[in-house]
Every structure is written in structure tokens, then in C-alpha cells.
Design an enzyme around this catalytic site. Structure first.
Site: not given
Ligand code: DQA
Length: 150
Positions: A25, A102
Site C-alpha cells: 500500500y 483500490h
Molecule cells: C484495498 C484492497 C482490498 O483488498 C483490501 O482489503 C484493502 C485495500 C486497496 O486499496 O488496494 O484494505 O481496497
């Protein structure tokens, strides 16, 4: 005329950005992300209301409230993307454009992340571009709102 309001919602665990799995992330924090969104919005002539919650019901209440207050909505539903029919239903009841974002490319990850209920109710979906995905979502929404205005 007042600048159109775009609600930017962030789901569970996104408050931990910066320290949560940085290899997936990134190292930027939620505050950094809010700053990027605020600067982008200012350049586009829209205003934003940026929020995060770890609670599904709170996100749903905010989505319902957006029916009366927002011109568009950006949502990173995080883990609820893959589980929440209730969140999908709340978004489907909106008649404003919705962009799902995402940070990671969910299609490149575990199979359980590759389906999003929220996508069924989204105008568009952006994934895998990190923080830039939010900037692009704001640009796309501002374009859609301008077109609606003509
Ligand atoms: C997310 C992807 C999701 O699978 C995960 O549960 C997240 C973050 C992303 O921003 O890549 O919490 O939404």
C-alpha cells in the site's frame, strides 16, 4: 455558484496507511492522501469531504447522506469490497456518479480480492495505481459533472 461536493470515503484499515503492509500500500499516510485529494480538488474547482471509517454501518450512513449533499462519490471500500452487499445496495440507491478506487491491483492478488460487490454499483473502477488512483478518480468525476452540466 458553489463548487460541487465530492465525498471521498475510505474503508477499514486505511487509517493505518503508511505502516500497514507498505510493500503493498506504500508509505504515504491517510493524511498525505487527504492532502493530495484536497490539492487536486482545488485545481479542478470542486470541493471534497474526505472521511475514513472502520465500520460498515457508518460508511452506509455516509453514503445515504450523500444522496442529499454530494454531486459525486469516490470510495475505497477496502475489505468490504469483497464482502458487503449492504454497501453495494447503498451505492446503487445513489443517483450520482461513483468511482471505486483500490490502491493495489486487486486482480493480481489473492482470488478472494478479485471480486468486488461494490463494482456492481460503480460508474468506474480504478486499481493498482496507488495514491494516483484517487487523483485520477477526481479528474474523471469532475469531467463527468461538467458533462452533466452542459
Ligand atoms: C484495498 C484492497 C482490498 O483488498 C483490501 O482489503 C484493502 C485495500 C486497496 O486499496 O488496494 O484494505 O481496497
Amino acid at each position: 455558484m458553489a463548487a460541487p461536493l465530492i465525498l471521498v470515503l475510505n474503508g477499514p484499515n486505511l487509517n493505518l496507511l503508511g505502516t500497514r503492509e507498505p510493500a503493498v500500500y506504500g508509505t504515504g499516510t491517510l493524511d498525505d492522501l487527504e492532502t493530495l485529494c484536497a490539492e487536486t480538488a482545488e485545481g479542478l474547482g470542486v470541493s471534497i469531504d474526505f472521511r475514513q471509517s472502520n465500520h460498515e454501518g457508518e460508511l452506509i450512513t455516509w453514503i445515504q447522506e450523500a444522496r442529499a449533499s454530494a454531486a459525486g462519490l469516490i470510495i475505497n471500500p477496502a475489505g468490504y469490497s469483497h464482502t458487503s452487499i449492504a454497501l453495494m445496495d447503498a451505492l446503487a440507491a445513489l443517483d450520482i456518479p461513483v468511482i471505486e478506487v483500490h490502491l493495489s491491483n486487486i486482480h493480481k492478488r489473492e482470488p478472494f480480492r478479485q471480486h468486488s460487490y461494490v463494482s456492481h454499483a460503480a460508474t468506474g473502477v480504478i486499481c493498482g495505481l496507488g495514491f494516483a488512483g484517487y487523483r485520477l478518480a477526481l479528474i474523471a468525476l469532475s469531467d463527468i459533472l461538467e458533462e452533466e452540466d452542459q
